[in-house]
Write a protein that holds these residues in place. Sequence first.
Motif, PDB file in Angstrom:
ATOM      1  N   LYS A  86       0.720  -1.247  -0.114  1.00 15.30           N
ATOM      2  CA  LYS A  86       0.075   0.109   0.029  1.00 15.30           C
ATOM      3  C   LYS A  86       0.753   1.114  -0.133  1.00 15.30           C
ATOM      4  O   LYS A  86       1.922   1.220   0.884  1.00 15.30           O
TER       5      LYS A  86
ATOM      6  N   THR B  52       0.395   5.657  -0.442  1.00 16.42           N
ATOM      7  CA  THR B  52      -0.507   6.838   0.023  1.00 16.42           C
ATOM      8  C   THR B  52      -0.200   7.762  -0.839  1.00 16.42           C
ATOM      9  O   THR B  52       0.945   8.331  -1.237  1.00 16.42           O
TER      10      THR B  52
ATOM     11  N   PHE C   2      -1.837  11.992  -2.263  1.00 16.31           N
ATOM     12  CA  PHE C   2      -2.775  12.906  -1.929  1.00 16.31           C
ATOM     13  C   PHE C   2      -2.469  14.080  -2.941  1.00 16.31           C
ATOM     14  O   PHE C   2      -1.407  14.034  -3.553  1.00 16.31           O
TER      15      PHE C   2
ATOM     16  N   GLY D  24       1.974   3.701   4.612  1.00 16.54           N
ATOM     17  CA  GLY D  24       0.744   4.009   4.982  1.00 16.54           C
ATOM     18  C   GLY D  24       0.381   5.285   5.484  1.00 16.54           C
ATOM     19  O   GLY D  24       1.553   6.073   5.943  1.00 16.54           O
ATOM     20  N   VAL D  25      -0.777   5.748   5.643  1.00 17.50           N
ATOM     21  CA  VAL D  25      -1.114   7.045   6.012  1.00 17.50           C
ATOM     22  C   VAL D  25      -0.594   7.423   7.438  1.00 17.50           C
ATOM     23  O   VAL D  25      -0.445   8.449   7.780  1.00 17.50           O
TER      24      VAL D  25
ATOM     25  N   LEU E 142       2.581   8.444   7.313  1.00 19.71           N
ATOM     26  CA  LEU E 142       2.946   9.795   6.570  1.00 19.71           C
ATOM     27  C   LEU E 142       2.470  11.071   7.125  1.00 19.71           C
ATOM     28  O   LEU E 142       3.124  12.089   7.116  1.00 19.71           O
TER      29      LEU E 142
ATOM     30  N   ARG F   7      -5.815  13.291   7.555  1.00 15.26           N
ATOM     31  CA  ARG F   7      -6.161  12.062   7.021  1.00 15.26           C
ATOM     32  C   ARG F   7      -7.072  11.846   5.828  1.00 15.26           C
ATOM     33  O   ARG F   7      -7.141  11.183   4.908  1.00 15.26           O
TER      34      ARG F   7
ATOM     35  N   CYS G  49      -5.836  12.057   2.174  1.00 15.28           N
ATOM     36  CA  CYS G  49      -5.045  10.889   1.811  1.00 15.28           C
ATOM     37  C   CYS G  49      -5.876   9.688   1.369  1.00 15.28           C
ATOM     38  O   CYS G  49      -6.928   9.449   1.872  1.00 15.28           O
ATOM     39  N   THR G  50      -5.551   8.900   0.489  1.00 14.93           N
ATOM     40  CA  THR G  50      -6.084   7.665  -0.081  1.00 14.93           C
ATOM     41  C   THR G  50      -4.806   6.550  -0.054  1.00 14.93           C
ATOM     42  O   THR G  50      -3.873   6.971  -0.899  1.00 14.93           O
ATOM     43  N   GLU G  51      -5.024   5.482   0.607  1.00 11.38           N
ATOM     44  CA  GLU G  51      -4.085   4.364   0.369  1.00 11.38           C
ATOM     45  C   GLU G  51      -4.721   3.364  -0.695  1.00 11.38           C
ATOM     46  O   GLU G  51      -5.768   3.296  -0.899  1.00 11.38           O
TER      47      GLU G  51
ATOM     48  N   SER H  32      -1.689   3.830  -8.131  1.00 14.52           N
ATOM     49  CA  SER H  32      -1.122   5.068  -8.047  1.00 14.52           C
ATOM     50  C   SER H  32      -0.882   5.704  -9.405  1.00 14.52           C
ATOM     51  O   SER H  32      -0.941   6.750  -9.675  1.00 14.52           O
TER      52      SER H  32
END
Length: 301
Positions: free
Chosen positions: A131, A133, A135, A194-195, A198, A213, A216-218, A224
Amino acid sequence: MCPSKCAERCGTEEVTVNVAEKTAWVEPGATIGSLYYRIAEKSPILGFPAGVCPTVGVGGHFSGGGYGMLLRKYGLAADQVIDARIVDVNGRILDRKSMGEDLFWAIRGGGGASFGIITAWKVQLVDVPEKVTVFTIEKTLEQNATRLIHRWQYVAPRLDKDLFIIVLMTRVNSNQNGRNLTVRAAFNSIFLGGVDRLLPIMQEKFPELVLVREDCTEMSWIQSILYFTGFHIDSREVLLNRTQPRTPYFKAKSDYVQKPIPEYGFEGLWRLFYEPEADEAAQHLTLFFVNLSFVAVTVCL
């Protein structure tokens, strides 16, 4: 008349991934998108540091350097080329050992076609987490975009190498009637993790951006790629297309700066964005050479 030879390049599109060795052989007619697709087809934790335009051919991309969203941690695409097959002027097929290190160095950034016909590239694949992250935070001039962009120049070279942030500036309308123009800066980022890891990094290093949070998208690394390309993140097959669904035409000029651009420099630039012919103008800021802290500036019109 001098005798000439013609090399047929059609059909040279194969990508062969070896997960155990973390390598791939890529023929020069393959696209970046097809390389990404074949890697993800074999492994969710391997990737490759090339560009975000999936229809670009690997032959020109690798031989010109090639950079993308994994630049900060893994460098250029050419940095991960570990072998190649080239046909020289005498018709000999050479690999890295037989061509020698000088020629091998030259074809990774100096334009491979300048020295022979590249028939295949062997690349080193890189580790990516299951995963990542992503944004995108957008700020207009009225939301202190100038100050944030200026600050980014000092922050970006000192961020964790798992974190890469670029800035894209465009002209937009600040209200619905389209009469008030402004410049919008989009801070686009990928983090190899991961978030939860981050957010503390951003709060310490770049609190001015106020990342939360919800921004953000995991997702997986291959998702991506689709995210930054502008496709739906679950439409992986689109990476195999050799043509774009829409074809924008533009001209671009790139340069490098070794010192941060002052705020008044950006303010002078914004005035150019308001010119009538600049309705579709865009500027990209990318941290290019991590150790030297060079910033690549690309202006598209």
